[in-house]
Design a protein around this motif. Structure first.
Motif, PDB file in Angstrom:
ATOM      1  N   ILE A  83      38.693  36.173  40.249  1.00 41.62           N
ATOM      2  CA  ILE A  83      37.215  36.414  39.976  1.00 41.62           C
ATOM      3  C   ILE A  83      37.010  36.434  38.542  1.00 41.62           C
ATOM      4  CG2 ILE A  83      35.516  38.237  40.084  1.00 41.62           C
ATOM      5  CD1 ILE A  83      36.661  38.718  42.877  1.00 41.62           C
ATOM      6  N   VAL A  84      38.044  37.075  37.854  1.00 46.59           N
ATOM      7  CA  VAL A  84      37.957  37.211  36.352  1.00 46.59           C
ATOM      8  C   VAL A  84      38.103  35.724  35.896  1.00 46.59           C
ATOM      9  CG1 VAL A  84      39.135  38.010  34.274  1.00 46.59           C
ATOM     10  CG2 VAL A  84      38.746  39.530  36.298  1.00 46.59           C
ATOM     11  N   LEU A  85      39.120  35.151  36.003  1.00 46.81           N
ATOM     12  CA  LEU A  85      39.183  33.750  35.672  1.00 46.81           C
ATOM     13  C   LEU A  85      38.047  32.758  35.968  1.00 46.81           C
ATOM     14  CD1 LEU A  85      41.558  31.969  34.226  1.00 46.81           C
ATOM     15  CD2 LEU A  85      42.424  31.271  36.481  1.00 46.81           C
ATOM     16  N   ALA A  86      37.498  32.835  37.144  1.00 46.49           N
ATOM     17  CA  ALA A  86      36.523  32.067  37.449  1.00 46.49           C
ATOM     18  C   ALA A  86      35.113  32.189  36.396  1.00 46.49           C
ATOM     19  CB  ALA A  86      35.959  32.341  38.797  1.00 46.49           C
ATOM     20  N   LEU A  87      35.050  33.707  36.468  1.00 46.19           N
ATOM     21  CA  LEU A  87      34.058  34.183  35.270  1.00 46.19           C
ATOM     22  C   LEU A  87      34.224  33.500  33.790  1.00 46.19           C
ATOM     23  CD1 LEU A  87      33.495  37.725  36.714  1.00 46.19           C
ATOM     24  CD2 LEU A  87      31.952  35.712  36.664  1.00 46.19           C
ATOM     25  N   VAL A  88      35.573  33.534  33.406  1.00 44.35           N
ATOM     26  CA  VAL A  88      36.012  33.289  32.069  1.00 44.35           C
ATOM     27  C   VAL A  88      35.770  31.824  31.986  1.00 44.35           C
ATOM     28  CG1 VAL A  88      38.087  32.745  30.763  1.00 44.35           C
ATOM     29  CG2 VAL A  88      37.809  34.819  31.709  1.00 44.35           C
ATOM     30  N   ALA A 130      32.347  40.534  48.309  1.00 47.61           N
ATOM     31  CA  ALA A 130      30.994  40.191  48.218  1.00 47.61           C
ATOM     32  C   ALA A 130      30.657  39.446  46.899  1.00 47.61           C
ATOM     33  CB  ALA A 130      29.904  41.519  48.190  1.00 47.61           C
ATOM     34  N   ILE A 131      31.291  39.971  45.654  1.00 48.91           N
ATOM     35  CA  ILE A 131      31.366  39.145  44.496  1.00 48.91           C
ATOM     36  C   ILE A 131      31.772  37.993  44.605  1.00 48.91           C
ATOM     37  CG2 ILE A 131      32.218  39.328  42.108  1.00 48.91           C
ATOM     38  CD1 ILE A 131      32.213  42.299  42.442  1.00 48.91           C
ATOM     39  N   SER A 138      36.768  30.877  42.423  1.00 51.46           N
ATOM     40  CA  SER A 138      35.795  31.628  43.318  1.00 51.46           C
ATOM     41  C   SER A 138      36.253  31.521  44.879  1.00 51.46           C
ATOM     42  CB  SER A 138      34.381  31.073  43.151  1.00 51.46           C
ATOM     43  OG  SER A 138      33.932  31.537  41.956  1.00 51.46           O
ATOM     44  N   TYR A 139      36.552  30.305  45.244  1.00 47.44           N
ATOM     45  CA  TYR A 139      37.281  30.128  46.772  1.00 47.44           C
ATOM     46  C   TYR A 139      38.358  30.687  46.975  1.00 47.44           C
ATOM     47  CZ  TYR A 139      39.195  27.437  50.598  1.00 47.44           C
ATOM     48  OH  TYR A 139      39.913  27.092  51.597  1.00 47.44           O
ATOM     49  N   LEU A 140      39.378  30.614  46.128  1.00 52.43           N
ATOM     50  CA  LEU A 140      40.642  31.130  46.173  1.00 52.43           C
ATOM     51  C   LEU A 140      40.209  32.834  46.506  1.00 52.43           C
ATOM     52  CD1 LEU A 140      43.035  29.330  43.659  1.00 52.43           C
ATOM     53  CD2 LEU A 140      43.051  29.445  46.295  1.00 52.43           C
ATOM     54  N   ALA A 141      39.675  33.378  45.702  1.00 50.43           N
ATOM     55  CA  ALA A 141      39.428  34.851  45.706  1.00 50.43           C
ATOM     56  C   ALA A 141      38.703  35.080  47.124  1.00 50.43           C
ATOM     57  CB  ALA A 141      38.436  35.304  44.660  1.00 50.43           C
ATOM     58  N   VAL A 142      37.842  34.293  47.603  1.00 48.61           N
ATOM     59  CA  VAL A 142      37.134  34.425  48.999  1.00 48.61           C
ATOM     60  C   VAL A 142      38.319  34.135  50.194  1.00 48.61           C
ATOM     61  CG1 VAL A 142      35.560  33.644  50.715  1.00 48.61           C
ATOM     62  CG2 VAL A 142      34.908  34.122  48.305  1.00 48.61           C
ATOM     63  N   PHE A 143      39.036  33.157  49.899  1.00 53.10           N
ATOM     64  CA  PHE A 143      39.982  32.918  51.006  1.00 53.10           C
ATOM     65  C   PHE A 143      41.193  33.925  51.046  1.00 53.10           C
ATOM     66  CE2 PHE A 143      44.127  31.269  52.202  1.00 53.10           C
ATOM     67  CZ  PHE A 143      43.713  30.610  53.370  1.00 53.10           C
ATOM     68  N   ASN A 144      41.624  34.510  50.054  1.00 52.51           N
ATOM     69  CA  ASN A 144      42.677  35.490  50.102  1.00 52.51           C
ATOM     70  C   ASN A 144      42.092  36.899  50.673  1.00 52.51           C
ATOM     71  OD1 ASN A 144      45.325  34.545  49.064  1.00 52.51           O
ATOM     72  ND2 ASN A 144      43.955  33.502  47.872  1.00 52.51           N
ATOM     73  N   LEU A 145      40.682  37.019  50.361  1.00 59.01           N
ATOM     74  CA  LEU A 145      40.087  38.488  50.860  1.00 59.01           C
ATOM     75  C   LEU A 145      39.903  38.191  52.291  1.00 59.01           C
ATOM     76  CD1 LEU A 145      38.138  39.368  47.429  1.00 59.01           C
ATOM     77  CD2 LEU A 145      39.833  40.671  48.716  1.00 59.01           C
TER      78      LEU A 145
END
Length: 214
Positions: free
Chosen positions: A121-126, A190-191, A159-166
């Motif tokens: 998530i942080v990396l996506a925002l960066v 949600a984020i 973003s996708y990797l974060a969702v997938f792993n969650l």
């Protein structure tokens, strides 16, 4: 003290290459010429996110005094490659294993598990912020244009990797985070989900244009 083994470095490199190749196949539509050109972009935008995700788990585990090591899952490598030909990627080429003896409490396990998706998530925002910062000069400079393409892809894929792993199924991070604290799981997914929604509907470039007011 942070330590890695030779076998762990080998496994991370293999997984890094396979996951980058799988997403390159997906994004190129199996076009070999396009695959060759997009592969370096995917390696930076997504491959970096995968490695840092796993290192996030490792750092968190070692913060609590546990030895942790990334190990390949060969079946996951095959699934990643095969699924890329069907319009999606099952991104599970391996995982960080925490050696905590006979017991690891839900809170510690949840924090270790959420570390990876939070890194994404942080990396996506960066990536999004860097893309916004260079959006205008990217129209006039080929180097900036390449960086912008990396940022565009980096935002979407992380973003996708974060969702997938969650996703709270099987042995994915989401199941352990939910078992620890369902409220934190809801906020985090949600984020990541909102970010993924924007990347799939608006696209990173249009989102950047909205952010900078163009």
């Amino acid at each position: 003290m942070f330590k890695v083994t030779t076998s762990e470095i080998r496994d991370l490199i293999i997984a890094f290459i396979f996951i980058s190749l799988s997403f390159s196949i997906l994004y190129s539509g199996r076009n070999v010429a396009l695959l060759r050109s997009i592969f370096p972009v995917v390696m930076i935008g997504l491959g970096l996110g995968f490695v840092l995700h796993e290192l996030g788990h490792k750092f968190a585990s070692m913060h609590y005094g546990y030895w942790a090591e990334f190990k390949l899952w060969p079946t996951g490598l095959i699934f990643a490659l095969i699924s890329s030909f069907f319009g999606f990627v099952f991104a599970a080429p391996g995982a960080v294993y925490t050696y905590a003896g006979s017991y690891l409490d839900d809170r510690t396990n949840g924090i270790i598990s959420i570390a990876g998706p939070v890194v994404n998530i942080v990396l996506a925002l960066v990536f999004l912020l860097i893309g916004a910062a260079i959006y205008v000069p990217a129209h006039y400079n080929t180097t900036m244009q390449f960086i912008f393409i990396v940022c565009n892809l980096g935002f979407s894929t992380n973003s996708y990797l974060a969702v997938f792993n969650l996703i709270p199924i099987w042995n994915l991070d989401g199941s352990k985070v939910m078992r620890w604290n369902i409220g934190i799981w809801i906020v985090t997914i949600a984020i990541a989900g909102i970010m993924t929604y924007f990347s799939m509907t608006m696209g990173a470039e249009n989102l950047i244009r909205m952010i900078i007011g163009l």
